[in-house]
Design an enzyme around this catalytic site. Structure first.
Site, PDB file in Angstrom:
ATOM      1  N   ASP A  13      -4.283   8.248  -0.607  1.00 49.51           N
ATOM      2  CA  ASP A  13      -5.360   9.009   0.046  1.00 49.51           C
ATOM      3  C   ASP A  13      -5.510  10.417  -0.515  1.00 49.51           C
ATOM      4  O   ASP A  13      -5.867  11.339   0.213  1.00 49.51           O
ATOM      5  CB  ASP A  13      -5.136   9.089   1.568  1.00 49.51           C
ATOM      6  N   LYS A  16      -8.614  10.021  -4.892  1.00 48.55           N
ATOM      7  CA  LYS A  16      -8.766   9.492  -6.260  1.00 48.55           C
ATOM      8  C   LYS A  16     -10.192   9.007  -6.498  1.00 48.55           C
ATOM      9  O   LYS A  16     -10.734   9.177  -7.572  1.00 48.55           O
ATOM     10  CB  LYS A  16      -7.801   8.312  -6.496  1.00 48.55           C
ATOM     11  N   GLY A  40      -8.594   2.241  -0.086  1.00 43.69           N
ATOM     12  CA  GLY A  40      -9.944   2.561   0.384  1.00 43.69           C
ATOM     13  C   GLY A  40     -10.366   3.813  -0.336  1.00 43.69           C
ATOM     14  O   GLY A  40      -9.757   4.862  -0.165  1.00 43.69           O
ATOM     15  N   HIS A  41     -11.349   3.696  -1.202  1.00 42.26           N
ATOM     16  CA  HIS A  41     -11.758   4.852  -1.988  1.00 42.26           C
ATOM     17  C   HIS A  41     -13.105   5.353  -1.486  1.00 42.26           C
ATOM     18  O   HIS A  41     -14.095   4.646  -1.537  1.00 42.26           O
ATOM     19  CB  HIS A  41     -11.851   4.476  -3.469  1.00 42.26           C
ATOM     20  N   GLN A 224      -3.235   3.504  -3.894  1.00 41.79           N
ATOM     21  CA  GLN A 224      -2.097   4.054  -3.147  1.00 41.79           C
ATOM     22  C   GLN A 224      -1.563   5.301  -3.883  1.00 41.79           C
ATOM     23  O   GLN A 224      -2.350   5.992  -4.501  1.00 41.79           O
ATOM     24  CB  GLN A 224      -0.986   3.017  -2.917  1.00 41.79           C
TER      25      GLN A 224
HETATM   26  P1  IMP Z   1       0.582  -2.477   2.734  1.00 45.00           P
HETATM   27  O1  IMP Z   1       0.221  -1.983   1.372  1.00 45.00           O
HETATM   28  O2  IMP Z   1      -0.593  -2.906   3.547  1.00 45.00           O
HETATM   29  O3  IMP Z   1       1.656  -3.515   2.689  1.00 45.00           O
HETATM   30  O4  IMP Z   1       1.228  -1.256   3.557  1.00 45.00           O
HETATM   31  C1  IMP Z   1       2.473  -0.660   3.197  1.00 45.00           C
HETATM   32  C2  IMP Z   1       2.433   0.851   3.376  1.00 45.00           C
HETATM   33  O5  IMP Z   1       1.560   1.431   2.420  1.00 45.00           O
HETATM   34  C3  IMP Z   1       1.911   1.309   4.743  1.00 45.00           C
HETATM   35  O6  IMP Z   1       2.580   2.506   5.101  1.00 45.00           O
HETATM   36  C4  IMP Z   1       0.453   1.617   4.471  1.00 45.00           C
HETATM   37  O7  IMP Z   1      -0.085   2.546   5.385  1.00 45.00           O
HETATM   38  C5  IMP Z   1       0.555   2.205   3.078  1.00 45.00           C
HETATM   39  N1  IMP Z   1      -0.681   2.066   2.309  1.00 45.00           N
HETATM   40  C6  IMP Z   1      -1.145   0.954   1.712  1.00 45.00           C
HETATM   41  N2  IMP Z   1      -2.292   1.220   1.066  1.00 45.00           N
HETATM   42  C7  IMP Z   1      -2.536   2.517   1.228  1.00 45.00           C
HETATM   43  C8  IMP Z   1      -3.567   3.394   0.739  1.00 45.00           C
HETATM   44  O8  IMP Z   1      -4.473   3.019  -0.005  1.00 45.00           O
HETATM   45  N3  IMP Z   1      -3.473   4.695   1.141  1.00 45.00           N
HETATM   46  C9  IMP Z   1      -2.461   5.156   1.903  1.00 45.00           C
HETATM   47  N4  IMP Z   1      -1.481   4.380   2.368  1.00 45.00           N
HETATM   48  C10 IMP Z   1      -1.512   3.075   2.032  1.00 45.00           C
END
Ligand code: IMP
Length: 429
Positions: A13, A16, A40-41, A224
């Site tokens: 977040d 990017k 989510g961009h 991420q």
């Molecule tokens: P998962 O990727 O859904 O398995 O989640 C694992 C961890 O990564 C959790 O803490 C999510 O909130 C975090 N996470 C996954 N994708 C994002 C992202 O795009 N931005 C911020 N945190 C993320």
């Protein structure tokens, strides 16, 4: 000719999407190489907001977008995104979006397992996005995944789904006490997706390498952030893929020599969504103010993001792990109006000052941030177009980030709009 990897330096977040969208003007291809629709961009163009979860952010600039083999794809979400962009006048045709035949699919049981596991874990949960990301990568690693190339072959797809569902349903019902799934329903649903997506599916390694050889510029868009990397992040509070720049090569089928620059995106403060350690987290009115002013809600799940001061321990970690050659600072305007700003420069741990990010969560839990305090600014920086015109206290904040990370800042974002950006140096020129 430049081929650049763009990665988040914190916990995702970092903004990017906006930087990728801005730089997309100078490239021919924008490539996603890991993650899935957990990302989510958010981009704002002409006052209109666009959120993409799977389609690379370059789509708004009319660039060819590529979903690499390293991405896990929920075809339903992808089609919804294609349709939503289409309704807003952005046609996502097969020549504009390429999907790797080797990319793995997120299946309905992956989502079901992700959600049911988190429910079962209760307090001990990870706080995943519930999109089935972990279970899909898990099946990939245990060689039970289903790829696009498998979905396009009806016979193979039927056989794989039927065999797999036997085990998945047993696990769902008997261990997770969740609903079981009907293979025929999944087969029918995915055959319809296959028909629509087939024209987009190709060998993207060949596609990207040919593009590079013919002189095209490529941007690899990370999802991420560095500290959510499965190897180098705050394990187990991480995502299930390698988010680091090095994975751009594996996740897109290019060699490391193809990469010419690595840009790290740094939010001017730190946020984290989901659970896990966060040494510079704020639990006071300043944290609330940053959360509100920065509209810090997850663009995928809508969850409130935890907020804190900028942490240069994690930034230095990101510089080393990704081999960052430059930085882009985002959301600097959110800090306007604060009397003073703290920058975390180290962690106090049992009488020592740690300069490097510890691997042990137990050690991290005991770490206290060591802060350096800088004066804030009250001037409206959103209209500023040149770095030289920034107020002196903003310049000091940015200079200190450059010093503490030993990395130059190329881009400064001062408000969400595409043109509210100061480009100190364009990495593509
Ligand atoms: P998962 O990727 O859904 O398995 O989640 C694992 C961890 O990564 C959790 O803490 C999510 O909130 C975090 N996470 C996954 N994708 C994002 C992202 O795009 N931005 C911020 N945190 C993320």
């Amino acid at each position: 000719m430049a081929n650049i990897v763009i990665v988040g330096t914190q916990w995702g977040d970092e903004g990017k999407g906006k930087i990728v969208d801005l730089l997309a003007e100078h490239v021919d291809l924008v490539v996603r190489f890991q993650g899935g629709n957990n990302a989510g961009h958010t981009m704002v163009v002409g006052g209109e907001q666009f959120i993409c979860h799977l389609i690379p952010s370059g789509i708004l600039q009319g660039k060819t977008c590529v979903i690499g083999n390293g991405v896990v794809v929920d075809p339903q979400v992808l089609l919804e995104e294609i349709d939503a962009l289409g309704h807003r006048g952005i046609a996502v045709t097969p020549d504009k979006l390429k999907i790797c035949e080797k990319a793995h699919l997120i299946m309905p049981y992956h989502k079901q397992i992700d959600l049911a596991r988190e429910r079962k874990k209760g307090e001990g949960k990870i706080g995943t996005t519930g999109r089935g990301i972990g279970p899909a990568y898990e099946d990939k690693a245990t060689r039970r995944g289903i790829r696009f190339v498998d979905m396009l072959d009806q016979e193979i797809f039927r056989e794989k789904v039927t065999t797999l569902l036997d085990e998945k349903n047993f696990y769902l019902k008997n261990y997770l006490a969740a609903e079981t799934l009907d293979p025929e329903e999944i087969i029918n649903q995915y055959q319809a997706y296959a028909q629509r997506l087939a024209p987009h599916v190709t060998n993207i390694s060949i596609f990207i390498n040919q593009a590079i050889q013919s002189g095209h510029q490529v941007m690899f868009e990370g999802a991420q952030g560095t500290h959510l990397d499965i190897d180098h992040g705050t394990y187990p509070y991480v995502t299930s893929s390698n988010t680091l720049a090095g994975n751009a090569c594996c996740g897109a089928g290019v060699g490391p020599k193809a990469i010419t620059e690595v840009m790290g995106i740094v939010k001017a403060y730190t946020t984290r969504v989901g659970l896990g350690p966060f040494p510079s987290e704020l639990f006071d009115a300043t944290g609330d103010r940053i959360q509100q002013k920065g509209a810090e809600f997850g663009s995928t799940t809508g969850r409130k993001r935890r907020c804190g001061w900028l942490d240069t321990v994690i930034l230095r970690n990101a510089v080393r792990l990704n081999g960052l050659t430059c930085l882009a600072i985002t959301k600097l305007d959110v800090l306007t109006g604060l009397e003073s700003l703290n920058i975390c420069t180290g962690y106090a741990y049992r009488g020592q000052i740690l300069q490097d990010f510890p691997a042990s969560l137990k050690v991290l839990a005991e770490c206290q941030p060591v802060y350096e305090t800088l004066p804030g600014w009250s001037e409206d920086i959103a209209p500023i177009k040149k770095a030289g015109d920034l107020p002196p206290n903003v310049k000091s904040y940015l200079n200190r980030i450059e010093e503490l990370t030993a990395t130059p800042i190329y881009i400064i974002s001062v408000s969400p709009e595409r043109d509210a950006t100061i480009v100190v140096k364009n990495p593509f020129r």
